[in-house]
Structures are given as C-alpha cells and as structure tokens.
Design a protein around this motif. Sequence first.
Motif, PDB file in Angstrom:
ATOM      1  N   THR A  50       0.845  -1.198   0.000  1.00 38.53           N
ATOM      2  CA  THR A  50       0.000   0.000   0.000  1.00 38.53           C
ATOM      3  C   THR A  50       0.874   1.238   0.000  1.00 38.53           C
ATOM      4  OG1 THR A  50      -1.737  -1.163   1.223  1.00 38.53           O
ATOM      5  CG2 THR A  50      -1.825   1.254   1.202  1.00 38.53           C
ATOM      6  N   GLY A  51       0.892   1.952  -1.124  1.00 32.72           N
ATOM      7  CA  GLY A  51       1.763   3.104  -1.270  1.00 32.72           C
ATOM      8  C   GLY A  51       1.339   4.296  -0.437  1.00 32.72           C
ATOM      9  N   ILE A  52       2.320   5.075   0.006  1.00 36.97           N
ATOM     10  CA  ILE A  52       2.100   6.287   0.805  1.00 36.97           C
ATOM     11  C   ILE A  52       2.785   7.434   0.077  1.00 36.97           C
ATOM     12  CG2 ILE A  52       2.551   7.409   3.013  1.00 36.97           C
ATOM     13  CD1 ILE A  52       2.829   4.512   4.172  1.00 36.97           C
ATOM     14  N   GLU A  53       2.036   8.497  -0.154  1.00 43.36           N
ATOM     15  CA  GLU A  53       2.631   9.638  -0.844  1.00 43.36           C
ATOM     16  C   GLU A  53       3.396  10.508   0.149  1.00 43.36           C
ATOM     17  OE1 GLU A  53       1.624  13.207  -4.027  1.00 43.36           O
ATOM     18  OE2 GLU A  53       0.067  11.751  -3.467  1.00 43.36           O
ATOM     19  N   ALA A  54       4.636  10.832  -0.192  1.00 43.55           N
ATOM     20  CA  ALA A  54       5.447  11.710   0.645  1.00 43.55           C
ATOM     21  C   ALA A  54       4.867  13.122   0.610  1.00 43.55           C
ATOM     22  CB  ALA A  54       6.887  11.717   0.142  1.00 43.55           C
ATOM     23  N   ASN A  55       4.875  13.778   1.779  1.00 41.35           N
ATOM     24  CA  ASN A  55       4.419  15.166   1.802  1.00 41.35           C
ATOM     25  C   ASN A  55       5.525  16.069   1.250  1.00 41.35           C
ATOM     26  OD1 ASN A  55       6.298  15.688   3.903  1.00 41.35           O
ATOM     27  ND2 ASN A  55       4.763  15.211   5.480  1.00 41.35           N
TER      28      ASN A  55
END
Length: 245
Positions: A20-25
């Motif tokens: 499950t990918g997480i977008e970097a802020n």
Amino acid sequence: MRANYRMQRLFTDAPLQPGTGIEANGEQFNYLANVLRLTEGAELLLFNGRDGEWKASLSFPTRKRIILTPIELTRPQPAGCDLHFLFAPLKVGRLDYLVQKAVEMGAGLLQPVMTQHVQGKITNLDRLQANAVEAAEQCGVLAIPTVQPPKKLTDLLEGWDMSRRIIFCDEDSSTQNPISALSAVSERSLALLVGPEGGFSDEERALLRGLPYVTAIPLGPRILRADTAAVAALAVVQATIGDWH
C-alpha cells in the motif's frame, strides 16, 4: 531486534501495510529527492509508532511526487516505554536538545512542568513533537513519545496517579550516590522529574519530599546544567530500575 542504522529512516503518520503506497508530503519530498537525492527504486525504512518498522521502496509517478511502498516488516512494534519524563522548560536551543536526548534515553511521555524558578516557556508544542520524531528517526526508536501541554507543578501533583512513583532530582540531598535510593524503589511505573536551572524552591522541595509516592535522588558531587542533569538522571534510572536490565 536491533535497528538497521545503514538505511535511511523516515516517520510517517499513515498506516503501514505491504504493497500500500504512501505519498510523501512536501517536506519529505524535498528531503528525499533534493537532500538525499534518492532515485527510483531506492529503499528506506518507514515507521509510524504503531505498525513496526518496514522496508519500503521509493518511486516517482511524476517528477513532483514520491510514493513510498512498504515491502517487508523489518522490526515488529515493541511495547512503548513506560517512563514519563517531567521537566521544567529551558531556553529554546537547550530545550530542543533536552527533548531529543529524552527520546533517545527511552522516555515514553514528555510533560513540561512549570515550577517557581522556571526560566523557559513552551510556546510551540508542535516543535517539541517534531524534535521527538527527528530523534526517533535518527536513533532507531519505534515508539514516538507524546508531548503533553505544560502544567504547573502543584496542578500536576494534585491529579497524580499514585501508583506511578516520581523520582525527583534533589540538589540538596544529603548524599551523593543515587543508587541506594533507587534500589529501594519497587514500582515499575515511573516518572522522572528534573527541575529548572535555578533548582526547585524550598516550598516545592518540601512538597515533593512530603509525598509518599516521591523518591528524591542526588546526581553526584558536581553541579550540573539542567539539560546535563536530565541525561544523567535518565541514564541512572534506566540502568538501575528501568529497561536496561
């Protein structure tokens, strides 16, 4: 299982699940892409204080976006440290240092305490929490301690859970060795209280010494700065009755 210090570690508040990918802020993007200059397929470690530590792969779906995808659990989430750190605020630079070292030494909760001789003040809890996160990223800690809003010492003691023993650093102790006093402590739920640069007032010292759930300890024959005293006290408590056993 010990931390892997060869890989970059990054804190995220998002849930961590394989695939499950997480977008970097924005701040993370700048750090990963422009400071570290990581490229497509680079690997790093992610943690959120809840789901353990994960090896993750970095990808660039566009030039301005980074996706971090957890691949493998590298360390399970340990139980959080139960040591509460109670401290009188210092001036900003030294306060940052104090928070960082408390996290490294295993504090599970950070509670600023306003005493009569306090010289610093807390104006930005988010800054202290960010310092706690940064310290955890750098030293392999998986549990992020919570920073509580400041409380007056008297208010804190009035609502205190008496099952948690307070160890307070008393510069006027009649001895120089803290080991004997700490060895007599049987409770496992602990809090460490470190005063301001000016020390506790006579009234505060009398109040603390009169409470059955408080143990006073010295910190040796030398006069220590408040931030140095905090590190020394955390070390002796952890080594004697804390989680270094």
